[in-house]
Design a protein around this motif. Structure first.
Motif, PDB file in Angstrom:
ATOM      1  N   GLU A 166       0.826  -1.215   0.000  1.00 21.12           N
ATOM      2  CA  GLU A 166       0.000   0.000   0.000  1.00 21.12           C
ATOM      3  C   GLU A 166       0.860   1.264   0.000  1.00 21.12           C
ATOM      4  OE1 GLU A 166      -2.955  -0.114   3.036  1.00 21.12           O
ATOM      5  OE2 GLU A 166      -3.893  -1.943   2.250  1.00 21.12           O
ATOM      6  N   THR A 167       2.047   1.200   0.619  1.00 22.65           N
ATOM      7  CA  THR A 167       2.936   2.370   0.599  1.00 22.65           C
ATOM      8  C   THR A 167       3.573   2.568  -0.775  1.00 22.65           C
ATOM      9  OG1 THR A 167       4.951   1.185   1.284  1.00 22.65           O
ATOM     10  CG2 THR A 167       3.496   1.978   3.033  1.00 22.65           C
ATOM     11  N   LEU A 168       3.551   1.521  -1.616  1.00 22.57           N
ATOM     12  CA  LEU A 168       4.143   1.600  -2.949  1.00 22.57           C
ATOM     13  C   LEU A 168       3.142   2.010  -4.010  1.00 22.57           C
ATOM     14  CD1 LEU A 168       6.283  -1.671  -2.823  1.00 22.57           C
ATOM     15  CD2 LEU A 168       7.076   0.673  -2.463  1.00 22.57           C
ATOM     16  N   ILE A 169       1.882   2.188  -3.624  1.00 19.97           N
ATOM     17  CA  ILE A 169       0.845   2.566  -4.589  1.00 19.97           C
ATOM     18  C   ILE A 169       1.208   3.828  -5.370  1.00 19.97           C
ATOM     19  CG2 ILE A 169      -1.524   3.455  -4.764  1.00 19.97           C
ATOM     20  CD1 ILE A 169      -2.332   1.345  -2.697  1.00 19.97           C
ATOM     21  N   PRO A 170       1.800   4.866  -4.745  1.00 25.20           N
ATOM     22  CA  PRO A 170       2.176   6.059  -5.531  1.00 25.20           C
ATOM     23  C   PRO A 170       3.116   5.751  -6.692  1.00 25.20           C
ATOM     24  CG  PRO A 170       2.209   6.573  -3.201  1.00 25.20           C
ATOM     25  CD  PRO A 170       2.022   5.084  -3.299  1.00 25.20           C
ATOM     26  N   VAL A 171       3.980   4.745  -6.548  1.00 16.14           N
ATOM     27  CA  VAL A 171       4.872   4.368  -7.641  1.00 16.14           C
ATOM     28  C   VAL A 171       4.062   3.820  -8.806  1.00 16.14           C
ATOM     29  CG1 VAL A 171       6.765   2.857  -8.334  1.00 16.14           C
ATOM     30  CG2 VAL A 171       6.764   3.868  -6.048  1.00 16.14           C
TER      31      VAL A 171
END
Length: 237
Positions: A166-171
């Protein structure tokens, strides 16, 4: 169409920047199209030309606009700051950026899709199917599908129930936006078909199928990007 009220006072450059971004998104001014000239923008927002110049310069630095000497100022991306929290839009070589983002997506998204098969709730599956349908409808009707496309991939990431993912969603979101801005709807059928394949596999709990369908989706996109890069390189020779 973009609506605004002319201000009676001068706005700060940052405020005009926000208004100009809203104008680009709401008009909309498509990627590759020219925005009004400096004088017209000053009239539009009720500010001085120097303030407009400051706002344009800021959007150029963020990869939204490009000033072409003797021609005008053009929109080269519609990726707002909210959609690019990592600031990747500032990289000038968009093709190189897109390829590097594909490298990362291929590492992550097939396995994320496989995890979604194990952990997606029935409610999340219904939401995913709805988003798949909405992207297809927007795409086939000639409307801007990019935000829904981002929601689709974000939903899959959420279905993985992995907090790190979920923290990698911006990528992932930045990658989808960058690719869409470069290809301009050239892969409509491939996108629709592979989105549907990923969705069906997740709905069926088929982890291998979801993994393969996501790889196929990303591979189609990467191949199209490579072909566009080769064409542009030939033009430059």
């Amino acid at each position: 169409m973009y609506q605004f009220e002319k201000m009676n006072r001068k706005l700060l450059g940052s405020q005009v920047e926000d208004e100009l971004m809203n104008y680009i998104l709401q008009e909309p001014v498509e990627i590759g199209e020219k925005i009004p000239n400096e004088f017209d923008l000053a009239e539009m927002f009720g500010v001085g030309r120097s303030t407009v110049r400051e706002a344009v310069k800021s959007l150029v630095s963020k990869g939204i606009l490009e000033v072409r000497r003797g021609s005008g100022t053009y929109v080269i991306s519609t990726c707002s700051l909210e959609e690019d929290p990592l600031g990747l839009a500032r990289f000038e070589d968009k093709y190189k950026l897109a390829l590097e983002l594909f490298d990362v997506r291929l590492m992550l998204e097939p396995e994320i899709a496989a995890l979604a098969c194990d952990y997606a709730s029935e409610e999340e599956k219904e939401r995913l199917k709805q988003l798949c349908d909405e992207v297809e409808h927007l795409y086939t009707s000639g409307k801007n599908h990019i935000k829904k496309d981002i929601e689709f991939h974000t939903c899959i990431a959420g279905c993985s129930k992995n907090r790190v993912v979920e923290t990698l969603i911006p990528v992932i979101n930045t990658a989808v936006m960058t690719f869409a801005n470069l290809t301009h709807r050239t892969l409509m059928q491939e996108t629709i078909q592979t989105h549907r394949a990923v969705t069906d596999a997740i709905l069926d709990g088929d982890a291998v199928g979801a993994r393969c369908a996501m790889i196929m989706h990303l591979t189609y996109n990467r191949q199209a990007l490579m072909q566009m890069m080769k064409k542009n390189q030939k033009k430059d020779v």
